[in-house]
Design an enzyme around this catalytic site. Structure first.
Site, PDB file in Angstrom:
ATOM      1  N   ASP A 153       0.421   4.953   1.997  1.00 56.36           N
ATOM      2  CA  ASP A 153      -0.314   5.257   3.223  1.00 56.36           C
ATOM      3  C   ASP A 153      -1.568   6.097   2.978  1.00 56.36           C
ATOM      4  O   ASP A 153      -1.532   7.104   2.257  1.00 56.36           O
ATOM      5  CB  ASP A 153       0.612   5.967   4.227  1.00 56.36           C
ATOM      6  CG  ASP A 153       1.567   4.972   4.877  1.00 56.36           C
ATOM      7  OD1 ASP A 153       1.147   3.828   5.128  1.00 56.36           O
ATOM      8  OD2 ASP A 153       2.737   5.326   5.105  1.00 56.36           O
ATOM      9  N   ARG A 167       6.023   5.831  14.200  1.00 55.24           N
ATOM     10  CA  ARG A 167       5.728   6.300  12.844  1.00 55.24           C
ATOM     11  C   ARG A 167       5.125   7.703  12.851  1.00 55.24           C
ATOM     12  O   ARG A 167       4.188   7.981  13.604  1.00 55.24           O
ATOM     13  CB  ARG A 167       4.747   5.342  12.166  1.00 55.24           C
ATOM     14  CG  ARG A 167       4.508   5.675  10.708  1.00 55.24           C
ATOM     15  CD  ARG A 167       3.541   4.703  10.070  1.00 55.24           C
ATOM     16  NE  ARG A 167       2.210   5.277  10.018  1.00 55.24           N
ATOM     17  CZ  ARG A 167       1.308   4.980   9.098  1.00 55.24           C
ATOM     18  NH1 ARG A 167       1.594   4.099   8.147  1.00 55.24           N
ATOM     19  NH2 ARG A 167       0.111   5.535   9.111  1.00 55.24           N
ATOM     20  N   HIS A 227       0.837  -1.211   0.000  1.00 54.42           N
ATOM     21  CA  HIS A 227       0.000   0.000   0.000  1.00 54.42           C
ATOM     22  C   HIS A 227       0.867   1.253   0.000  1.00 54.42           C
ATOM     23  O   HIS A 227       2.056   1.221   0.337  1.00 54.42           O
ATOM     24  CB  HIS A 227      -0.921   0.034   1.233  1.00 54.42           C
ATOM     25  CG  HIS A 227      -0.199   0.129   2.545  1.00 54.42           C
ATOM     26  ND1 HIS A 227       0.531  -0.919   3.086  1.00 54.42           N
ATOM     27  CD2 HIS A 227      -0.077   1.148   3.436  1.00 54.42           C
ATOM     28  CE1 HIS A 227       1.053  -0.555   4.245  1.00 54.42           C
ATOM     29  NE2 HIS A 227       0.713   0.709   4.480  1.00 54.42           N
ATOM     30  N   HIS A 269       4.668   0.189   0.084  1.00 51.09           N
ATOM     31  CA  HIS A 269       5.464  -0.600   1.027  1.00 51.09           C
ATOM     32  C   HIS A 269       4.633  -1.739   1.598  1.00 51.09           C
ATOM     33  O   HIS A 269       3.392  -1.737   1.496  1.00 51.09           O
ATOM     34  CB  HIS A 269       6.034   0.292   2.146  1.00 51.09           C
ATOM     35  CG  HIS A 269       4.996   1.013   2.935  1.00 51.09           C
ATOM     36  ND1 HIS A 269       4.341   2.129   2.469  1.00 51.09           N
ATOM     37  CD2 HIS A 269       4.473   0.768   4.168  1.00 51.09           C
ATOM     38  CE1 HIS A 269       3.479   2.550   3.367  1.00 51.09           C
ATOM     39  NE2 HIS A 269       3.526   1.741   4.404  1.00 51.09           N
TER      40      HIS A 269
HETATM   41  C1  SIN Z   1       3.384   0.865   7.747  1.00 50.12           C
HETATM   42  O1  SIN Z   1       2.629   0.385   6.912  1.00 50.12           O
HETATM   43  O2  SIN Z   1       3.519   2.083   7.878  1.00 50.12           O
HETATM   44  C2  SIN Z   1       4.197  -0.049   8.643  1.00 50.12           C
HETATM   45  C3  SIN Z   1       5.478  -0.452   8.015  1.00 50.12           C
HETATM   46  C4  SIN Z   1       6.298  -1.330   8.934  1.00 50.12           C
HETATM   47  O3  SIN Z   1       5.975  -1.487  10.108  1.00 50.12           O
HETATM   48  O4  SIN Z   1       7.314  -1.834   8.465  1.00 50.12           O
END
Ligand code: SIN
Length: 283
Positions: free
Chosen positions: A103, A274, A101, A259
């Site tokens: 974000d 994050r 995805h 990602h």
């Molecule tokens: C996310 O999708 O922001 C998480 C990525 C991760 O934890 O590696």
């Protein structure tokens, strides 16, 4: 302001670079920020090694790229509300972000970038994969590019496949869910091919976590093309895979990168912080 000797080393053919020799806990001066920003545009995702950051320091660094936004489905930290803690405990089976995805594309102004900082990582596993959406777009045929040029994708927060939505439905989730009842109503329309506002390059902007259909088409009509584009977008040659170490901070460009957090470390703990940087409306 600390003296910094930044070194950038490419990690894969399509995207991604390691960055050594910067200390983000110090005041990052304009020259260092400009170098990081240029590397971010050149490589789409940076892995900035050997950091020791408090949540406010992480937020201050992220803010150099633009104002931060708050993730709608998980409560932020007390001392840095724009930062969420992503944690998977040894007894949990669902992870956060375990699907390809970009974000929160269900927001009208989805985030420009995401800044993820590793606090605890499993001895093996818990890597994150990234895919380059410029390369995915460039590799399409001229006929497909022509067809996509007028398509608008509809993203919805209601798909329970990733992020806070998926964690929120996990019975023993340790992350504090927010707004779960509002997800059905959060939707946005974005071009399937967007032009990056800083590089001017075209990038494919469809993802399997949030894109539910194309405007003017039913979900059933849209599904085969969404599936084709999502499979195409994550071909191995468009990706890199990052093995986390405690103290690495990654920053990726959601405007041209997807990602995927790999969920292969059951029985181990993984804990990350994050922050997301507010972006503009895709064009
Ligand atoms: C996310 O999708 O922001 C998480 C990525 C991760 O934890 O590696």
């Amino acid at each position: 302001m600390a003296k910094q000797n930044m070194e950038v080393r490419r990690v894969a053919g399509s995207l991604g670079a390691d960055v050594f020799g910067v200390d983000l806990s110090q005041d990052v001066g304009n020259q260092v920020y400009d170098d990081i920003h240029q590397a971010f545009l050149d490589h789409q995702v940076l892995f900035i090694r050997d950091q020791n950051l408090t949540p406010p320091q992480q937020a201050d660094f992220a803010r150099r790229f633009g104002p931060l936004n708050e993730y709608p489905f998980v409560k932020g930290l007390e001392n840095a509300p724009e930062i969420i803690e992503i944690v998977k405990e040894p007894d949990e089976t669902i992870n956060f972000g375990g699907v390809w995805h970009s974000d929160t594309t269900y927001l009208d102004d989805p985030p420009l970038g995401t800044v993820l900082y590793a606090l605890e990582v499993p001895p093996a596993g818990g890597d994150t994969m990234y895919a380059n959406m410029y390369d995915a777009y460039d590799a399409l045929s001229d006929g497909m590019k022509r067809m996509l040029s007028s398509l608008v994708g509809i993203s919805s927060a209601a798909l329970r496949r990733s992020g806070g939505r998926a964690k929120g439905i996990g019975k023993d989730s340790t992350m504090t869910p927010l707004n779960m009842d509002k997800a059905e109503a959060i939707m946005a329309e974005h071009p399937v091919v967007r032009t990056h506002p800083e590089t001017g390059r075209k990038a494919l902007y469809v993802n399997s976590a949030h894109t539910v259909s194309f405007k003017g088409m039913t979900e059933a009509e849209s599904k085969p093309l969404i599936e084709f584009l999502c499979t195409h977008a994550t071909r191995p040659e468009f990706t890199c895979r990052f093995k986390w170490e405690v103290g690495t901070l990654a920053i990726w460009d959601n405007r041209c990168v997807q990602h995927f957090a790999i969920n292969d470390y059951h029985g181990e703990r993984r804990r990350m912080h994050r922050a997301t940087i507010t972006g503009d409306r895709p064009h």
